[in-house]
Structure formats: C-alpha cells, structure tokens
Design an enzyme around this catalytic site. Structure first.
Site, PDB file in Angstrom:
ATOM      1  N   SER A  14       0.802  -1.220   0.000  1.00 40.83           N
ATOM      2  CA  SER A  14       0.000   0.000   0.000  1.00 40.83           C
ATOM      3  C   SER A  14       0.838   1.275   0.000  1.00 40.83           C
ATOM      4  O   SER A  14       0.322   2.350  -0.302  1.00 40.83           O
ATOM      5  CB  SER A  14      -0.942   0.014   1.217  1.00 40.83           C
ATOM      6  OG  SER A  14      -0.225  -0.124   2.422  1.00 40.83           O
ATOM      7  N   ALA A  81       6.026 -10.517  -1.197  1.00 44.16           N
ATOM      8  CA  ALA A  81       6.479 -11.763  -1.822  1.00 44.16           C
ATOM      9  C   ALA A  81       5.661 -12.115  -3.069  1.00 44.16           C
ATOM     10  O   ALA A  81       4.793 -11.362  -3.505  1.00 44.16           O
ATOM     11  CB  ALA A  81       6.389 -12.902  -0.806  1.00 44.16           C
ATOM     12  N   HIS A 238      12.336 -10.403   0.886  1.00 43.91           N
ATOM     13  CA  HIS A 238      10.957 -10.630   1.310  1.00 43.91           C
ATOM     14  C   HIS A 238      10.751  -9.747   2.536  1.00 43.91           C
ATOM     15  O   HIS A 238      11.451  -9.894   3.541  1.00 43.91           O
ATOM     16  CB  HIS A 238      10.771 -12.105   1.659  1.00 43.91           C
ATOM     17  CG  HIS A 238       9.380 -12.498   2.017  1.00 43.91           C
ATOM     18  ND1 HIS A 238       8.465 -11.637   2.594  1.00 43.91           N
ATOM     19  CD2 HIS A 238       8.729 -13.682   1.915  1.00 43.91           C
ATOM     20  CE1 HIS A 238       7.335 -12.268   2.813  1.00 43.91           C
ATOM     21  NE2 HIS A 238       7.469 -13.518   2.402  1.00 43.91           N
ATOM     22  N   ASP A 239       9.807  -8.812   2.481  1.00 39.35           N
ATOM     23  CA  ASP A 239       9.699  -7.824   3.551  1.00 39.35           C
ATOM     24  C   ASP A 239       9.547  -8.457   4.932  1.00 39.35           C
ATOM     25  O   ASP A 239      10.071  -7.934   5.927  1.00 39.35           O
ATOM     26  CB  ASP A 239       8.579  -6.823   3.277  1.00 39.35           C
ATOM     27  CG  ASP A 239       7.239  -7.448   2.928  1.00 39.35           C
ATOM     28  OD1 ASP A 239       7.079  -8.678   3.075  1.00 39.35           O
ATOM     29  OD2 ASP A 239       6.337  -6.703   2.491  1.00 39.35           O
ATOM     30  N   ASN A 298       0.258 -17.263   7.757  1.00 37.00           N
ATOM     31  CA  ASN A 298      -0.099 -16.020   7.084  1.00 37.00           C
ATOM     32  C   ASN A 298      -1.553 -15.697   7.403  1.00 37.00           C
ATOM     33  O   ASN A 298      -2.458 -16.449   7.041  1.00 37.00           O
ATOM     34  CB  ASN A 298       0.095 -16.208   5.575  1.00 37.00           C
ATOM     35  CG  ASN A 298       0.231 -14.905   4.838  1.00 37.00           C
ATOM     36  OD1 ASN A 298      -0.254 -13.891   5.281  1.00 37.00           O
ATOM     37  ND2 ASN A 298       0.887 -14.947   3.698  1.00 37.00           N
ATOM     38  N   GLY A 405       4.196  -2.065  11.340  1.00 33.87           N
ATOM     39  CA  GLY A 405       3.260  -0.970  11.579  1.00 33.87           C
ATOM     40  C   GLY A 405       2.243  -1.256  12.669  1.00 33.87           C
ATOM     41  O   GLY A 405       1.815  -0.354  13.402  1.00 33.87           O
TER      42      GLY A 405
END
Length: 470
Positions: A14, A81, A238-239, A298, A405
């Site tokens: 985002s 990803a 990959h974050d 996930n 976040g």
C-alpha cells in the site's frame, strides 16, 4: 566524525518509503526521507502492479538523499512476496506484472495437483497453500499467456528486478524466492525437478543468492540521474524476512508477529518442518536470514482495516479508528479474517456486514463497530495460531514480539495480550526497513552477526509492553 548512511527502500503493498540509517554512539538512528503511495491498478478486470511508477519513485527517493547531503554507502530494496517479472532475451519486461490479488489463479491449484499432490508438494517445499503463491501464478501463465511464458528468458522477483534496473546485474535472492513454493528447503536452491514436472522452463531461474551479497554499483545512467554512486546489496528482500531480522531480542525460540498489511505469526527454526501436522494447520517454512526458517502462519492482517478506512473516505486516522473501536466493547461479532471473501472484495465494509449477516451475527454499522469486529477477530486469530504453534513444536512462549506498523496499534496489542495470555512486546514499527539495513550493516562489518545487530535494535528503539488485563 561524519555519519555513514545506509538506505533501505521498503515497498509494501500500500505504500513505499526510503529510510536512511546511521550509527550514533552505538545506537542505530533512522530517518524517513521519502514516501509514496502504492496499490494494484485495475486494468480491464486485471489487478496489476505499475512497476514503471514504482521504479520512478525509487529514483525520486534516491535523489532526495542527494538533496539532503546524506549519500548512502549502500542501499537495498525489499518488497512483498510471490509476484514477479518475466524478461525477454533483451531483458525487457514481457506483458503485465500481475498482483497477487488478481483472480487469474482461481482453479490453478487443481491444475498443479494434476502433476503433484497437495500433500507431496508441501512435503517437498514446506510452503503453505495460498492461492496466490507463485507456483499457481506460473501455472496460470501457461493457460492465459503461454506465448509470453514461452518467450521469457528470465524469471525475476520484484525487488531483484528493481535492483537489476539500478545495477544492470540480474540475480535472485533466497528469502523471497522461497515464497514461490518452488524452492527445496534442504538444498536452499530451486527445485528444478518440480519445475520440470510443472512444464515450466527451468532455464528462466537464476541461482539463489544470500542476503548480504553485494550486487554492484549503480549504472552510469542511474548515477547521472541521482547525482551519486553507491553499492547495491541484497537484503532479505521478502519484507517479512527483513522484519523478522529486527525482532528486538537476542533470545532464541521467540514468537513474533509481523503486523502490517498481512499478519505473519511464527518463530524461527534451523530446519524446515514439512510434516503433516504443520500442513494441516497451514504453516509455512519460508526462508530467513542466514538460512533460518520462518515457521509461520499467514493471517489476513491490517489489510482489512486499511480497506475499511478508505471506504470511510479516510475520515479517521488509524489511531482514531482504534479509539472508536475501544469504545464499542459491547461488540461480540467475530469474522474469520482468513476467509477468501476478505482477500479482494469490491467493498470491505459490505463484505464484513455480509459475512455477519450470513452467519447470524450482529451486523456492525459505525466505523468504530466495524473496526472493533476486525481488531477483536484478529486478536482471536492470533490466539488460535499461538496455540497451534505451541502444540506443533511442543514449546510454550511467554511473550509475543509484535513488529511492523501494527506495533503502533495499542488497542490491538492489548487485545492480543488479553486473548493469548502472553506479554506483548511491541516495536520497532519500521522493522522491515531496519532489517533491510541490518543486512547491509552486517555486510559492511558494522555488526559481526545477526545477534549483535538484534542487540543494537533492542537498545536503539522505543519498545512497549502490554500485559494481560482480562
């Protein structure tokens, strides 16, 4: 002594941000110098990424460093990803760059299972089933754009693609590649036998490189545009892999929750758990820094609340939504946050109301009521996941480390402490960018290893604790 700067380009689904970091008396300091919006574009019903716009923003953020007089000695890029670019023999992008929420993967799992059973696929890769995994996207390519797939000479994940545009060097980074469901957890390389079974050209795939690999310097063209030179280093691209690096503890066997657009809850293992019990619970074994495995689940995450906020025309900040939700303690309705109806609905608010109506639940109305349903449902999902992890691994955890976040969502963190009975340790919020920078700093010998870098994170950033109240 003049500060030495490192640049993390952290691109989420985002938004994206450029974070500069340096060391000051043994503590890491970070500064956001550029931020931009991101999101899938809808093109005739297809959900796509505008990679040209993303790269233009990468360049703009790099130029900002020059304007500030803070030239980084190195930089690295991380993204989400599974999504990828196909390149032709001239290294040009072929066709669209699809986003993982696109519906083209509907039914592709069954096509894959004609070649290899779901059980055998999990045993072989250790990756949880998600309809948007790269393996299903590539199978879709075989049906929807076979000529373009046949034309492709290079398969490259998004952060690797952007770093190729900066340096002219093509390479594939390990942690992000594991999300494709095409990597062998024993060899830590592509499972070429599986790729052959699927009828996909194995020659598209490059040898996997570890975070910390130095790709090279900027091309002459990029140097001229941004006004300086720097080296590009592979982070854990990959974050989530970068975020997990920034868990603020040197202890082993810790439970983390990477909380952002997605919620990734799990722990680190030295060996992948590809057993049937893990498959039934839909846990994944994604690659981490230094060949650790991120054994996690996930969960849909703050994507739901982000969508609701937009549908209320962004009249509320996230903090205000938390406050509104906290004042609606009477809300008892709960949704299954992982239900596919919340993956990419036309209207998230209506999807929540419809789910409640179809399941004979009280239908929330106000923004606060809807937010309360989402936050409480997320906390309940986290509690269920904790129990599954503890049961599968026969380990009891005292705390959950919330990074990303969501570490700023105090109301959700308190709900999580209450629902799980665990202490919640929240922070740092910019974990992904910090992890990105940690990989660069380790490569530059600022830190000896991951444990030393984590100790620095623990001592450098504001960390909050939440204890169970009820």
């Amino acid at each position: 002594m003049k500060p030495v700067y490192y640049l993390a380009v952290d691109i989420g689904a985002s938004s994206g941000r450029h974070i500069l970091a340096s060391m000051d008396n043994g503590r890491m300091t970070i500064e956001e110098v550029y931020r931009f919006d991101n999101g899938m574009i809808n093109d005739n019903g297809n959900k796509l990424w505008d990679v040209d716009s993303l790269f233009a923003n990468i360049i703009e953020g790099m130029k900002k460093c020059k304007e500030l007089g803070k030239i980084p000695v190195s930089m690295s890029i991380d993204t989400w990803a599974v999504d990828y670019v196909l390149l032709d023999d001239n290294d040009k992008c072929i066709g669209n760059v699809y986003g993982y929420r696109d519906e083209r993967t509907d039914g592709m799992d069954e096509e894959v299972y004609k070649v290899i059973s779901e059980k055998e696929l999990y045993k072989r890769t250790g990756i949880q089933k998600q309809k948007f995994n790269t393996i299903y996207q590539l199978m879709s390519d075989k049906f929807i754009r076979p000529e373009q797939l046949k034309e492709a000479k290079t398969f490259i994940m998004l952060p690797d693609y952007f770093q190729f545009l900066l340096t002219g060097v093509k390479a594939s980074e390990y942690t992000n590649a594991t999300s494709t469901q095409l990597v062998n957890p024993e060899t830590k390389q592509w499972d070429y036998e599986l790729i052959d079974m699927l009828g996909i050209n194995r020659n598209m795939f490059m040898e996997l490189k570890q975070p910390g690999t130095i790709l090279g310097e900027l091309t002459d063209g990029i140097k001229k545009i941004v006004g300086y030179n720097t080296r590009v280093v592979m982070c854990a691209s990959h974050d989530t892999a970068s975020a997990v690096m920034a868990v603020p503890t040197v202890a082993d066997n810790v439970l983390y929750l990477s909380s952002g657009t997605w919620s990734l809850m799990g722990t680190e293992l030295l060996k992948a758990r590809c057993d049937e019990k893990s498959q039934v619970c839909n846990f994944t074994n994604e690659g981490g820094y230094d060949y650790r495995f991120r054994y996690l689940k996930n969960i849909m995450g703050l994507w739901i609340i982000q969508s609701v906020r937009h549908e209320f025309e962004d009249r509320y900040t996230f903090a205000e939504l938390c406050k509104e939700a906290e004042e609606t303690d009477y809300i008892t309705s709960r949704i299954d946050v992982n239900n596919k109806c919340f993956l990419a609905p036309e209207n998230m608010t209506e999807a929540i109301k419809s789910y409640c109506n179809n399941n004979d639940l009280i239908i929330p109305d106000t923004a606060g009521e809807i937010a309360a349903v989402v936050y409480k449902s997320l906390a309940d999902s986290y509690a269920d996941t904790v129990m599954q992890i503890e049961k599968n691994l026969d380990i009891t955890y005292d705390a959950i480390y919330v990074i990303g976040g969501g570490a700023n969502a105090g109301y959700l963190n308190q709900l999580t402490a209450d629902s799980t009975g665990k202490t919640v340790v929240a922070g740092p919020a910019e974990a992904t960018a910090i992890g990105n920078i940690m990989a660069q700093m380790i490569a530059d010998s600022v830190f000896k290893n991951l444990k030393e870098a984590r100790a620095c994170v623990r001592d450098s950033f504001d960390i909050k604790r939440f204890e169970q109240k009820r």
